[in-house]
Write an enzyme that holds these catalytic residues in place. Structure first.
Site, short mmCIF file in Angstrom:
data_model
loop_
_atom_site.label_atom_id
_atom_site.label_comp_id
_atom_site.label_asym_id
_atom_site.label_seq_id
_atom_site.Cartn_x
_atom_site.Cartn_y
_atom_site.Cartn_z
N ASP A 248 47.14 65.92 37.47
CA ASP A 248 48.32 66.35 38.58
C ASP A 248 48.05 67.83 38.98
O ASP A 248 48.35 68.13 40.04
CB ASP A 248 49.81 66.22 38.23
CG ASP A 248 50.10 64.53 38.20
OD1 ASP A 248 49.34 63.78 38.84
OD2 ASP A 248 51.07 64.29 37.53
N ARG A 251 44.14 68.40 40.53
CA ARG A 251 44.36 67.93 42.09
C ARG A 251 44.85 68.61 42.94
O ARG A 251 44.42 68.87 44.02
CB ARG A 251 44.81 66.44 42.11
CG ARG A 251 43.98 65.37 41.26
CD ARG A 251 44.70 64.02 41.42
NE ARG A 251 43.65 62.99 40.65
CZ ARG A 251 44.10 61.83 40.10
NH1 ARG A 251 45.43 61.50 40.15
NH2 ARG A 251 43.21 61.09 39.32
N GLN A 344 28.17 70.67 63.26
CA GLN A 344 28.10 70.42 64.47
C GLN A 344 28.35 71.26 65.78
O GLN A 344 27.59 71.45 66.78
CB GLN A 344 29.37 69.08 65.05
CG GLN A 344 29.02 68.44 66.20
CD GLN A 344 27.94 67.33 65.96
OE1 GLN A 344 27.34 67.24 64.98
NE2 GLN A 344 27.26 67.22 67.10
N GLU A 371 37.71 64.37 40.07
CA GLU A 371 39.18 64.30 39.69
C GLU A 371 39.76 63.17 40.36
O GLU A 371 40.95 63.17 40.81
CB GLU A 371 40.07 65.45 40.03
CG GLU A 371 39.17 66.83 39.39
CD GLU A 371 39.53 66.74 37.71
OE1 GLU A 371 38.38 66.67 37.16
OE2 GLU A 371 40.67 66.92 37.25
N GLY A 372 38.96 62.06 40.43
CA GLY A 372 39.74 60.80 41.25
C GLY A 372 39.20 60.81 42.72
O GLY A 372 39.27 61.79 43.23
#
Lengths: 385, 323, 255
Positions: A248, A251, A344, A371-372
């Site tokens: 938690d 992230r 771009q 981390e996921g």
């Protein structure tokens, strides 16, 4: 990004000074080194870490009682991480990596362990650290790890293999997650503290990565590695809880990192679009370019607001499992979009290694994975609905 | 005509400094140029005629122990003594380190207004009007003083007026240095590039930036500079990268130059750099990046590789001098 | 030893800087930062303090309330205290008046050394250190690339047109340093924390006491923005640019 002087959230004078300091450090010490570190491929910029340690960037997030800076709130960590990763995503994450090690120690450790394993991370001679979860067969599903910690007299014997471990080999201290009860999934996971040089512990070759090359990843092999009882972090079976708690925080901090990288790409593209002339006018006056920049700015604004919001909820003790995942999802995908959009906008120069934007585009891809992954973020968010 | 006291600089070898003509030229725009020069006791009589040739109508030789070995004090006492003698409407000194230190101290002492780093002087009725070039030449500011005399330091090389030659009268005063002198312990002559002109005040400058890519490639800057008899300059990026020593830095921090010709090689032209060179009469830029802001101020821009264009330019210039 | 370091805030040199067309003064409404040259001056003082315990470093400045940010930065870099002269009457003060005020402030501190930058990045006139020295009747060693400070004197090295010179002055003295002198340190997180507890004294001109009368003043008559340079000629090198450039230089009698 807002042009007036009203801050996103009111900062204290100290936080403002910290932001200025980190901005200076990112501008003068990090940004100029980004390309060189990228080209070096698998050489961590230890000298930048040392310089950062001298002024307190590597330990600001650790509690004062262990010698840290005492800025334990996630909000301040986000302010710092955003600035540093604006300089260079990989180097920014590299110099703050000890925060990731400290999180499970703070969550699970005894007072004695905290003193012993965190004090060494403070001051100008701070040690490097590493957090070992991922395995060849276990990525997002961390409850499925198979590295084992078997009870032996006086402690545990660890056997198994970890992969993609940031700072493995460089780090002096490790938190290793292993199964003390292989019959269980998450409830069988326990965390251990190890020092480099523990007999039976060895490292693979540096893994060749797409970006964020300041952080060198290796495999770790455990062959009957003895860990004394006193170096078990928390109780048996508490490891997964510690890991989730870490996620938690990490992230949200990574969301800040991604936002900083996104802002770097946006600012670079904006400056280029204002000065580069094609068809007789600056390219920003071509609507296709201007609208892309508008999208970049809008997404960065929303990422930053979500990140700081999640940080404040976390600091207030709220459950932010879903919100943290939202912030990371939004910020990492924003960073991917903005770095792509910067390449771009710069066109051929964007694709060239003369300019940093192609490197940032490779760098930030990691934020959609570590981390996921974004898929896992959506899973976490949906389960919190 | 009113007296304008001009503080003359001398070199290590007691000759007239290269700012002398410009200072006397500036003085002649306001009034009657009177030169004051600090000299070692018994020296300096040869300077009187030379100063007259450059426009001084009266020369005050201030003999002071320690001239040449003390910083500021001999010149400051010379200026103070001369001012008491000739009651000047203005005092003019070079905007060199020594010149402005003396001028600043004198202004405080005399309760005078100080106009520093001036690029032109004139009169408007009784008022003395000084022109400053501010913020890297972005602005021209005219200013005057509200209590006199006006103390003016002139940017080196900025004023090209030449005063008509005169046959000066001269006087000698003896002064003693004040207690606030700094003592020169030693001086060192630079060994490298000593026959190149000094960057500050140079009429031509060739400057290199990070676009050169390496310290080895920076030799191209030296070669072109020597070909043109120009001083060598650099952007901050080139200095930071270690291509060249810091004294060559042109820009906001570093030296400001206003040469007749400024050639920028591999310099992108950040605001800070332009602030130090955009008052050059003619600017030439070579850079591989067509969007480099240096091209916005360049009279002649080449989008190309400095490593190929410069050698070709040097050989083309060589061919010319052979013909 | 007690050292005063003169500092000021200036508009960020990375931004476009402008003058107010009416007053002719630098427009300071944008982001202002501690002048880089002042940070180097502070670094010179802090290095001495690092090596000599018991040294006290005080930063002295004159400016509006936004100056607090810069002074806090100086404190977080390691200065012990700050003195700010804040007075609406000082808005737009010229070098002469600025120097008179700073000299008064420094006098109240009874310091051994005053360290200043050789010239600010906005005004660039570089006369304030010498004026302060004159007000204080102290010797001045200016434009130093290298400084060696001791209990009794300052040794310094300065670049000259032909090379360099070394000179010394006994203390107390005023010195000014160039950007070659010392690379300024970053403030530290701990420094930022401790800066909160350091003393930042704010004084008005009246509180400073008697300013020297007769500080000569200047006044601005006009301010003009220089016209933009007309667009020049630009070519893309197709193998012949060196020759074309040589031709340009010759035709303009530039060589």
């Amino acid at each position: 990004m807002a042009k007036n002087n009203v801050e996103y959230w009111p900062l204290s004078d100290e936080q403002r000074a910290i932001v200025d300091l980190c901005k200076d450090f990112a501008t003068n010490e990090i940004r100029p080194r980004g390309r060189e570190v990228d080209e070096a491929d698998t050489v961590p910029p230890v000298d930048i870490f040392r310089k950062a340690a001298e002024i307190g960037i590597t330990d600001f997030m650790l509690p004062e009682e262990y010698g840290g800076g005492g800025y334990t709130d996630v909000f301040t960590q986000c302010l710092v991480q955003e600035q540093l990763c604006w300089g260079d995503p990989g180097i920014g994450n590299f110099i703050c990596a000890n925060g990731f090690f400290a999180d499970p120690v703070l969550a699970l450790g005894s007072e004695l362990q905290k003193k012993r394993w965190l004090s060494s991370l403070t001051g100008p001679d701070a040690l490097f650290t590493s957090l070992a979860t991922t395995e060849p067969g276990s990525g997002s599903d961390s409850a499925s790890i198979v590295t084992r910690a078997d009870k032996v007299p006086g402690g545990y014997s660890i056997n198994g293999q970890k992969s993609w471990i940031s700072n493995a080999g460089l780090a002096d201290q490790y938190v290793v997650f292993a199964k003390t009860d292989p019959s269980e999934r998450s409830k069988g996971v326990t965390a251990f503290l190890l020092k480099k040089g523990t007999p039976g512990m060895s490292f693979g070759e540096p893994m060749k990565k797409m970006g964020q090359r300041a952080i060198v990843c290796r495999e770790i092999f455990f062959d009957n590695v003895f860990v004394p009882e006193e170096d078990r972090l928390g109780d048996e079976g508490q490891g997964f809880y510690g890991l989730m708690k870490t996620f938690d925080v990490s992230r949200v901090v990574l969301a800040a990192a991604a936002t900083g990288a996104a802002r770097a790409a946006y600012e670079y593209a904006l400056e280029y679009a204002r000065t580069r002339t094609q068809f007789g006018k600056p390219i920003i006056e071509h609507q296709a370019v201007a609208f892309r920049l508008a999208d970049m700015a809008t997404r960065i604004e929303s990422s930053w607001l979500m990140t700081l919001h999640a940080a404040r909820q976390l600091d207030a003790g709220e459950d932010v499992n879903g919100l943290a995942a939202m912030a990371k999802l939004q910020a990492s995908e924003t960073a991917m979009f903005c770095t792509w959009a910067a390449v771009q906008t710069l066109g051929g120069w964007g694709y060239s290694r003369e300019y940093p934007v192609e490197q940032w585009m490779r760098d930030v891809k990691l934020e959609e994975i570590e981390e996921g992954t974004s898929d896992i973020m959506r899973l976490v968010i949906s389960r919190n609905l | 005509m009113k007296n304008v006291l001009t503080l003359i600089e001398t070199t290590d070898t007691s000759e007239l400094g290269n700012t002398t003509a410009g200072l006397l030229g500036a003085a002649s725009r306001i009034g009657n140029p009177v030169a004051v020069v600090a000299v070692a006791p018994g020296h300096g009589s040869a300077l009187v005629g030379q100063l007259g040739a450059l426009g001084a109508t009266h020369v005050i030789l201030a003999e002071c122990e320690g001239t040449g070995s003390l910083l500021v004090a001999p010149e400051l006492e010379a200026l103070s003594a001369a001012a008491r003698q000739v009651d000047p409407v203005a005092v003019i000194a070079a905007n060199s380190v020594a010149g402005r230190d003396v001028a600043a101290r004198f202004a405080v002492r005399a309760g005078a207004g100080l106009l520093a780093d001036v690029v032109a002087v004139d009169t408007d009725g009784d008022a003395i009007v000084a022109t400053h070039s501010v913020l890297g030449g972005d602005y021209t500011v005219k200013a005057t003083i509200t209590s006199g005399p006006a103390v003016i330091t002139v940017r080196q090389g900025a004023i090209k007026d030449i005063a008509p030659a005169a046959t000066p009268t001269s006087a000698t005063v003896i002064v003693t240095p004040g207690s606030t002198a700094a003592t020169i312990l030693s001086t060192t002559l630079e060994t490298t590039g000593s026959n190149r002109p000094e960057l500050r005040g140079a009429t031509r400058v060739v400057a290199g930036g990070r676009g050169l890519g390496s310290a080895e490639n920076f030799i191209l800057v030296d070669e072109l500079a020597d070909k043109l008899g120009a001083a060598v300059g650099a952007s901050r990026a080139a200095v930071d990268a270690g291509y060249v020593e810091q004294g060559a830095q042109v820009g906001q921090t570093g030296v400001s130059v206003s040469p007749d010709l400024y050639i920028a090689l591999g310099i992108s032209g950040a605001i800070q750099h332009r602030a130090g060179m955009q008052t050059a009469k003619t600017i030439v830029a070579i850079n591989s990046d067509a969007s480099a802001p240096i091209f916005d101020v360049a009279d002649f821009g080449v989008v190309g590789d400095v490593l190929t264009v410069v050698p070709q330019l040097i050989s083309a210039l060589g061919a010319q001098s052979d013909s | 030893m007690k050292i005063a370091v003169l500092v000021k805030q200036v508009p960020d040199t990375g931004e476009q800087r402008t003058l107010d067309p009416i007053t002719g003064l630098v427009d300071r409404r944008g982001e202002n930062v501690l002048d880089e040259i002042n940070e180097r001056a502070l670094e010179v003082a802090l290095r001495y303090k690092d090596a000599n315990k018991g040294t006290e470093v005080v930063v002295v400045s004159m400016g509006p309330d936004t100056l607090t940010k810069g002074l806090r930065k100086a404190l977080s870099m390691g200065a012990d205290a700050a003195l700010q002269v804040l007075d609406d009457a000082l808005a737009g003060a010229d070098a002469g008046r600025t120097a008179a005020v700073l000299a008064c402030a420094v006098r109240s501190l009874a310091v051994d050394v005053v360290v200043a930058g050789n010239e600010s990045t906005d005004g660039r006139s570089g006369v304030v250190p010498a004026m302060v020295a004159e007000h204080l009747s102290l010797p001045l060693l200016s434009a130093l690339d290298a400084v060696e400070l001791s209990e009794v004197e300052v040794l310094g090295q300065r670049s000259t047109a032909t090379g360099s010179l070394r000179a010394s002055v006994p203390l107390p003295a005023v010195i000014s340093v160039t950007e070659r002198s010392a690379e300024a340190r970053f403030p530290s997180f701990k420094g930022i924390m401790t800066a909160k507890r350091k003393v930042l004294t704010v004084m008005s001109v009246a509180q400073l006491g008697q300013l020297p009368g007769n500080t000569g003043q200047t006044s601005i008559l006009s301010t003009l923005r220089s016209p933009a340079r007309p667009a020049g000629r630009r070519i893309v090198d197709e193998g012949n640019a060196g020759h074309e450039l040589a031709q340009f230089l010759r035709s303009g009698s530039l060589i």
